[in-house]
Design an enzyme around this catalytic site. Structure first.
Site, PDB file in Angstrom:
ATOM      1  N   ASN A  12     111.031  37.276  84.595  1.00 42.92           N
ATOM      2  CA  ASN A  12     111.372  35.752  83.890  1.00 42.92           C
ATOM      3  C   ASN A  12     111.895  35.975  82.528  1.00 42.92           C
ATOM      4  O   ASN A  12     111.664  36.839  81.672  1.00 42.92           O
ATOM      5  CB  ASN A  12     109.648  35.819  83.334  1.00 42.92           C
ATOM      6  CG  ASN A  12     109.282  34.220  83.064  1.00 42.92           C
ATOM      7  OD1 ASN A  12     108.102  34.065  82.519  1.00 42.92           O
ATOM      8  ND2 ASN A  12     110.182  33.296  83.139  1.00 42.92           N
ATOM      9  N   ASN A  50     110.836  25.514  76.707  1.00 41.35           N
ATOM     10  CA  ASN A  50     111.205  25.687  78.218  1.00 41.35           C
ATOM     11  C   ASN A  50     112.599  25.539  78.567  1.00 41.35           C
ATOM     12  O   ASN A  50     113.237  25.105  77.499  1.00 41.35           O
ATOM     13  CB  ASN A  50     110.394  24.555  79.061  1.00 41.35           C
ATOM     14  CG  ASN A  50     108.861  24.910  78.920  1.00 41.35           C
ATOM     15  OD1 ASN A  50     108.391  25.931  79.334  1.00 41.35           O
ATOM     16  ND2 ASN A  50     108.041  23.800  78.822  1.00 41.35           N
ATOM     17  N   CYS A 103     103.704  31.276  76.428  1.00 41.34           N
ATOM     18  CA  CYS A 103     104.413  32.148  77.507  1.00 41.34           C
ATOM     19  C   CYS A 103     103.836  33.524  77.542  1.00 41.34           C
ATOM     20  O   CYS A 103     104.591  34.281  76.669  1.00 41.34           O
ATOM     21  CB  CYS A 103     105.959  31.867  77.377  1.00 41.34           C
ATOM     22  SG  CYS A 103     106.862  32.731  78.835  1.00 41.34           S
ATOM     23  N   ASN A 154     104.922  36.158  79.669  1.00 38.65           N
ATOM     24  CA  ASN A 154     106.047  37.148  79.934  1.00 38.65           C
ATOM     25  C   ASN A 154     106.841  36.950  78.418  1.00 38.65           C
ATOM     26  O   ASN A 154     107.146  37.998  78.030  1.00 38.65           O
ATOM     27  CB  ASN A 154     106.486  36.875  80.831  1.00 38.65           C
ATOM     28  CG  ASN A 154     106.158  37.343  82.081  1.00 38.65           C
ATOM     29  OD1 ASN A 154     105.556  38.252  82.374  1.00 38.65           O
ATOM     30  ND2 ASN A 154     106.232  36.209  83.384  1.00 38.65           N
ATOM     31  N   ASN A 190     101.279  23.974  85.326  1.00 43.97           N
ATOM     32  CA  ASN A 190     102.183  24.924  86.195  1.00 43.97           C
ATOM     33  C   ASN A 190     101.234  25.132  87.426  1.00 43.97           C
ATOM     34  O   ASN A 190     100.314  25.122  87.229  1.00 43.97           O
ATOM     35  CB  ASN A 190     102.039  26.426  85.121  1.00 43.97           C
ATOM     36  CG  ASN A 190     102.797  26.225  83.863  1.00 43.97           C
ATOM     37  OD1 ASN A 190     103.991  26.237  83.935  1.00 43.97           O
ATOM     38  ND2 ASN A 190     101.730  26.127  82.713  1.00 43.97           N
ATOM     39  N   GLU A 209     106.728  26.790  87.251  1.00 45.95           N
ATOM     40  CA  GLU A 209     106.586  26.367  85.786  1.00 45.95           C
ATOM     41  C   GLU A 209     107.031  25.016  85.288  1.00 45.95           C
ATOM     42  O   GLU A 209     108.356  24.552  85.365  1.00 45.95           O
ATOM     43  CB  GLU A 209     107.237  27.394  84.763  1.00 45.95           C
ATOM     44  CG  GLU A 209     106.257  28.765  85.113  1.00 45.95           C
ATOM     45  CD  GLU A 209     107.003  29.726  83.843  1.00 45.95           C
ATOM     46  OE1 GLU A 209     106.577  29.584  82.751  1.00 45.95           O
ATOM     47  OE2 GLU A 209     107.637  30.801  84.221  1.00 45.95           O
ATOM     48  N   ARG A 210     106.224  24.172  84.707  1.00 41.95           N
ATOM     49  CA  ARG A 210     106.528  22.908  84.207  1.00 41.95           C
ATOM     50  C   ARG A 210     107.618  23.067  83.405  1.00 41.95           C
ATOM     51  O   ARG A 210     107.790  24.008  82.159  1.00 41.95           O
ATOM     52  CB  ARG A 210     105.516  22.196  83.511  1.00 41.95           C
ATOM     53  CG  ARG A 210     104.953  22.792  82.419  1.00 41.95           C
ATOM     54  CD  ARG A 210     103.731  22.194  81.416  1.00 41.95           C
ATOM     55  NE  ARG A 210     103.018  22.909  80.509  1.00 41.95           N
ATOM     56  CZ  ARG A 210     102.232  22.252  79.664  1.00 41.95           C
ATOM     57  NH1 ARG A 210     102.094  21.266  79.729  1.00 41.95           N
ATOM     58  NH2 ARG A 210     101.797  23.074  78.602  1.00 41.95           N
ATOM     59  N   CYS A 230     105.417  34.404  85.808  1.00 40.74           N
ATOM     60  CA  CYS A 230     104.712  33.625  84.909  1.00 40.74           C
ATOM     61  C   CYS A 230     103.632  34.562  84.421  1.00 40.74           C
ATOM     62  O   CYS A 230     102.684  34.720  85.144  1.00 40.74           O
ATOM     63  CB  CYS A 230     104.323  32.392  85.192  1.00 40.74           C
ATOM     64  SG  CYS A 230     103.501  31.475  84.088  1.00 40.74           S
TER      65      CYS A 230
END
Length: 296
Positions: free
Chosen positions: A15, A76, A85, A87, A199, A217-218, A226
């Site tokens: 990610n 994003n 988030c 990660n 998500n 993921e949105r 994720c």
């Protein structure tokens, strides 16, 4: 604007993120700018941007400055703002370690989902510095309840609401291919279940306490990993398997395989969830300020 704007590139189980150090919050990272940075052909490329700002310098994080010096202003890939988030927190912590702002041990990080506590493990003997796993205390999972279903390649599948500071819909399927293409957001019913987007995770079993997943993921499409999604999946799997640490008094741990790697997720009797996995910085360089001004 300076002609030299530093950036780094890092990933947690693939990610990947563009890291933009900006301690004084001097850069104007508009949604269009963020989307351009994340563009994999015309920009640097990434699933999102980690904007590194001192909490005291950011209006959304000033109230957290006494708890955490640094704020992860996460965006994003499409430029939209996200609460958290998982990660990204690990990679954010690794950057702070690399930059000399943090050392091995515990590290609080402010996010829009509250203060998250990371732990930078000691490096293995003989290993490269800054390569030990990073554990993040992800907070408590919330299961809002209510019936929801998500689209699959063959119809729909029931899903479980899990909130990890951001919303997730977790569906168990027979095969990960059942998820279909995840570049566009899977349809969710009822349509108004997630007014701000969601998500969506598709999950299969690999063995006792071991699952694999794919995720949309949105704002980013399908990603290789994720972190909050892996936490949501572990909690959903535990409930499906009849395990609730709040009831049994014993923690439960799941290994979660993602396309980009493996995470270890543990839920404790108080409802808190820990996530452990790798975090890697792969490159650093400079953004051309003229290009950045042009895309802004």
């Amino acid at each position: 604007m300076s002609t030299r704007i530093a950036f780094l590139k890092g990933h947690g189980t693939e990610n990947d993120f563009v890291i933009v150090p900006d301690p004084d919050n001097a850069l104007d990272l508009s949604p269009r700018t963020v989307a351009a940075l994340c563009d994999r052909r015309a920009g640097i490329g990434g699933d999102g941007v980690l904007h590194v700002v001192r909490s005291a310098a950011h209006p959304e994080a000033r109230h957290l400055a006494d708890e955490a010096e640094w704020f992860m202003d996460y965006r994003n890939a499409d430029g939209s703002v996200a609460e958290m988030c998982g990660n990204g927190v690990r990679v954010f912590a690794r950057y702070l370690q690399r930059a000399g702002h943090a050392g091995e041990g515990d590290l609080p990080i402010a996010t829009r989902g509250g203060v998250k506590h990371a732990h930078l493990a000691k490096d293995e003997p003989g290993a490269e510095p800054g390569t030990g796993p990073v554990t993040v205390a992800m907070g408590r999972a919330v299961l809002p309840g209510g019936d929801v279903a998500v689209a699959t390649a063959h119809g729909t599948a029931p899903a479980l609401h899990v909130n990890m500071g951001n919303p997730h819909a977790v569906a168990f399927v027979a095969d990960l291919a059942d998820a279909g293409e995840l570049l566009s957001a899977p349809a969710v019913t009822p349509a108004g279940a997630y007014p701000d987007g969601v998500n969506v995770e598709y999950v299969v079993d690999r063995g006792p306490g071991h699952v694999a997943m794919r995720v949309h993921e949105r704002g980013s499409g399908e990603t290789r990993s994720c972190g909050t999604g892996a936490c949501a999946v572990a909690v959903a799997a535990a409930r499906r398997d009849g395990a609730d640490p709040a009831v049994t008094g014993s923690p439960v741990t799941y290994t979660v395989d993602l396309p980009g790697g493996r995470l270890l997720i543990t839920e404790y009797p108080d409802g808190s969830v820990d996530m452990t996995g790798p975090a890697v910085i792969v490159a650093e360089g400079e953004i051309d300020a003229g290009w950045l001004a042009g895309v802004s």
